[in-house]
Design an enzyme around this catalytic site. Structure first.
Site, PDB file in Angstrom:
ATOM      1  N   GLU A 105      12.782  -3.121  12.063  1.00 15.04           N
ATOM      2  CA  GLU A 105      11.606  -2.334  12.456  1.00 15.04           C
ATOM      3  C   GLU A 105      10.345  -2.949  11.863  1.00 15.04           C
ATOM      4  O   GLU A 105      10.381  -3.606  10.817  1.00 15.04           O
ATOM      5  CB  GLU A 105      11.773  -0.883  12.014  1.00 15.04           C
ATOM      6  CG  GLU A 105      12.067  -0.681  10.539  1.00 15.04           C
ATOM      7  CD  GLU A 105      10.837  -0.684   9.653  1.00 15.04           C
ATOM      8  OE1 GLU A 105       9.737  -0.495  10.187  1.00 15.04           O
ATOM      9  OE2 GLU A 105      10.985  -0.876   8.432  1.00 15.04           O
ATOM     10  N   ARG A 107       5.675   5.994  -2.484  1.00 16.68           N
ATOM     11  CA  ARG A 107       6.486   4.885  -2.985  1.00 16.68           C
ATOM     12  C   ARG A 107       5.613   3.670  -3.279  1.00 16.68           C
ATOM     13  O   ARG A 107       4.892   3.185  -2.425  1.00 16.68           O
ATOM     14  CB  ARG A 107       7.585   4.536  -1.976  1.00 16.68           C
ATOM     15  CG  ARG A 107       8.711   5.552  -1.929  1.00 16.68           C
ATOM     16  CD  ARG A 107       9.695   5.268  -0.828  1.00 16.68           C
ATOM     17  NE  ARG A 107       9.134   5.491   0.493  1.00 16.68           N
ATOM     18  CZ  ARG A 107       9.818   5.357   1.638  1.00 16.68           C
ATOM     19  NH1 ARG A 107      11.081   4.977   1.593  1.00 16.68           N
ATOM     20  NH2 ARG A 107       9.238   5.593   2.791  1.00 16.68           N
ATOM     21  N   CYS A 157       7.856  -0.820   1.893  1.00 20.52           N
ATOM     22  CA  CYS A 157       8.308  -2.117   2.433  1.00 20.52           C
ATOM     23  C   CYS A 157       7.907  -3.318   1.586  1.00 20.52           C
ATOM     24  O   CYS A 157       8.770  -4.027   1.069  1.00 20.52           O
ATOM     25  CB  CYS A 157       7.784  -2.286   3.857  1.00 20.52           C
ATOM     26  SG  CYS A 157       8.513  -1.134   5.030  1.00 20.52           S
ATOM     27  N   GLY A 160      -8.541  -5.467  -2.581  1.00 22.19           N
ATOM     28  CA  GLY A 160      -8.442  -4.115  -3.118  1.00 22.19           C
ATOM     29  C   GLY A 160      -7.501  -4.062  -4.301  1.00 22.19           C
ATOM     30  O   GLY A 160      -7.488  -4.962  -5.143  1.00 22.19           O
ATOM     31  N   ASN A 171      -8.283  -7.685   3.382  1.00 23.01           N
ATOM     32  CA  ASN A 171      -9.161  -6.737   2.705  1.00 23.01           C
ATOM     33  C   ASN A 171      -8.783  -6.672   1.233  1.00 23.01           C
ATOM     34  O   ASN A 171      -7.691  -6.201   0.877  1.00 23.01           O
ATOM     35  CB  ASN A 171      -9.044  -5.346   3.337  1.00 23.01           C
ATOM     36  CG  ASN A 171      -9.546  -5.328   4.761  1.00 23.01           C
ATOM     37  OD1 ASN A 171     -10.567  -5.936   5.068  1.00 23.01           O
ATOM     38  ND2 ASN A 171      -8.837  -4.640   5.634  1.00 23.01           N
ATOM     39  N   PHE A 218      -5.181  -8.113   7.093  1.00 19.39           N
ATOM     40  CA  PHE A 218      -4.598  -8.223   5.746  1.00 19.39           C
ATOM     41  C   PHE A 218      -5.424  -9.117   4.824  1.00 19.39           C
ATOM     42  O   PHE A 218      -4.904  -9.729   3.918  1.00 19.39           O
ATOM     43  CB  PHE A 218      -3.143  -8.709   5.826  1.00 19.39           C
ATOM     44  CG  PHE A 218      -2.219  -7.691   6.434  1.00 19.39           C
ATOM     45  CD1 PHE A 218      -1.550  -6.793   5.629  1.00 19.39           C
ATOM     46  CD2 PHE A 218      -2.059  -7.614   7.809  1.00 19.39           C
ATOM     47  CE1 PHE A 218      -0.714  -5.831   6.183  1.00 19.39           C
ATOM     48  CE2 PHE A 218      -1.236  -6.645   8.378  1.00 19.39           C
ATOM     49  CZ  PHE A 218      -0.561  -5.764   7.561  1.00 19.39           C
ATOM     50  N   ASN A 241       7.102  -9.584   6.312  1.00 22.83           N
ATOM     51  CA  ASN A 241       6.506  -8.753   5.266  1.00 22.83           C
ATOM     52  C   ASN A 241       6.032  -9.586   4.079  1.00 22.83           C
ATOM     53  O   ASN A 241       4.988  -9.314   3.482  1.00 22.83           O
ATOM     54  CB  ASN A 241       7.499  -7.689   4.802  1.00 22.83           C
ATOM     55  CG  ASN A 241       7.536  -6.497   5.751  1.00 22.83           C
ATOM     56  OD1 ASN A 241       6.744  -6.413   6.674  1.00 22.83           O
ATOM     57  ND2 ASN A 241       8.451  -5.586   5.518  1.00 22.83           N
TER      58      ASN A 241
END
Length: 443
Positions: A153, A329, A262, A255, A253, A251, A210
């Site tokens: 997924e 999480r 994940c 911070g 940004n 991706f 990921n």
């Protein structure tokens, strides 16, 4: 051709995926060993917060395309396709814990009564497909044919329904062409971009995707930390490099790092996979380290302002790891808030959705509020950890009136420097020059 699908596991992935399959007309049986959760789901009570999910569950329950049960054996026997969507939490060693996956494979083997396509939807390390295949074959004595598929997924919490109903791509790794075609047909209503290959390739695609996105986040955060030291603005740097089509703007940004269910788990699991085959994956080690360090930058910025925060009242805006979810999480708040408490600060935290979940991690060591302006009232400094819409739309006159002093430490870089200057806010962000005013910090 519509199918009967059993989805084992009614967590985030299983519930969203099963509901969306039902929305396209399939008969879906969602199963779980948690009887309380199943009874609530039968009533349309959703255990997670996800925009649009409750309405879709209720619609498909009413139209009898979606059912919920604790009888996993019956669901397996009645189905053409069995989706495995159970948790694979990170173990103490860093690898994915496959306890639940193995248990489900055992149950499938015990109830295999006809040809099934067994699909791993859970995020699992390379080799899990073969493990599932071996368990099912051993338990069923190899008398009944089946195939195993990896179908990872790529849902984003907060937009999971949209991501499923309008998939960027589907990835299907199968042990046979027959199984690949069945799962490919199941996904055609969602996307025409379907990548097929071996089970092992599909398993690796999930981790690689990921890990790459996590790498982009840690990279721009390291760049941000350099920007602060040399007087550059990381938002301008991100804009400039993001316009390069080879890089892209997503991706980038800066911070306080990545969180959620994940990226932290999958980067650590991929590192474990690399170690297990004796490959020194130094890059992903650095990604994980940078992310851990980034969270403490917020604490350090607060210390830079005050020197000592013992006895200071600090407000926190946002507890969930991202907006539009209650998921705590690996949320930055879990690392940042205990450190503030340890240093003697009195902490009051705001979140519109995640307080119930946050208490499981943070307990009663802080004060909680679902009202943003009550949270900041009488506090010495405010930290932004989650970019909720009402945080973005904060009224600055109210902010200045309620705060003891208008000190804002923005971990999400939500506001433009010029607007903060105009409002008279003492403003510290990530990778950008701080806005300070002489002799304005109260003792």
């Amino acid at each position: 051709m519509l199918k009967t699908i059993a989805v084992i596991g009614t967590g985030y992935v299983g519930l969203v995926s099963g509901t969306c399959f039902a929305e396209k007309g399939n008969k879906v049986i969602c199963c779980d060993i948690d009887s309380n959760k199943i009874e609530n789901l039968k009533k349309g009570i959703i255990p997670i917060y996800e925009p649009g999910l409750e309405e879709m569950v209720l619609n498909n329950l009413e139209n009898e395309r979606l059912t919920f049960t604790v009888n996993i054996g019956d669901a397996i026997r009645e189905s053409d396709i069995v989706y495995v969507a159970v948790g694979t939490p990170m173990s103490e060693s860093g690898e994915a814990d496959l306890t639940f996956v193995k248990a489900v494979a055992q149950t499938i083997g015990e109830n295999l009564n006809s040809y099934k396509v067994i699909v791993n939807k859970s995020t699992v390390p390379v080799g899990t497909g073969k493990l599932v295949e071996s368990i099912v074959r051993d338990v069923s004595d190899g008398q009944i044919p089946f195939d195993v598929v990896s179908n990872p997924e790529f849902l984003r919490e907060g937009s999971a329904i949209k991501d499923t109903m309008n998939m960027e791509r589907a990835v299907i790794g199968a042990t046979s062409e027959k199984a690949a075609e069945i799962i490919k047909e199941l996904h055609q209503p969602f996307t025409d971009k379907i990548v097929t290959g071996s089970v092992e390739s599909a398993e690796m695609i999930k981790y690689a995707a990921n890990a790459f996105l996590a790498t982009k986040i840690s990279f721009i955060n390291d760049i941000a930390n350099i920007c602060e030291r040399v007087g550059a603005d990381v938002k301008k740097v991100s804009e400039g490099i993001g316009l390069d089509s080879r890089i892209g703007a997503k991706f980038l940004n800066a911070g306080i790092g990545f969180g959620g269910s994940c990226f932290p788990k999958d980067t650590t699991a991929l590192l474990h996979i690399a170690n297990s085959v004796n490959y020194p994956f130094k890059l992903i080690e650095a990604v994980i380290e940078t992310n851990a360090n980034q969270r403490q930058i917020m604490v350090q910025k607060l210390l830079d302002v005050f020197g000592d925060i013992k006895g200071r009242k600090i407000s926190i805006l946002g507890l969930a790891f991202k907006p539009n979810t209650d998921d705590m999480r690996s949320s930055p708040a879990i690392d940042i808030i205990p450190k503030l408490v340890e240093l003697g600060a009195e902490v009051c935290a705001y979140d519109p959705i995640a307080i119930k979940e946050a208490k499981k991690y943070l307990g009663e060591q802080i004060t909680y509020s679902e009202n943003l302006y009550e949270t900041i009232e009488g506090t010495d400094a405010c930290l932004i950890l989650t970019e909720w819409e009402d945080v973005k739309a904060i009224d600055w006159n109210s902010f200045k009136a309620k705060m003891n002093q208008p000190i804002l430490i923005d971990g999400r870089n939500l506001f433009e420097l010029e607007s903060m200057k105009r409002e008279g806010i003492i403003y510290h962000s990530i990778g950008r020059p701080a806005i300070k005013y002489e002799n304005t910090i109260k003792a």
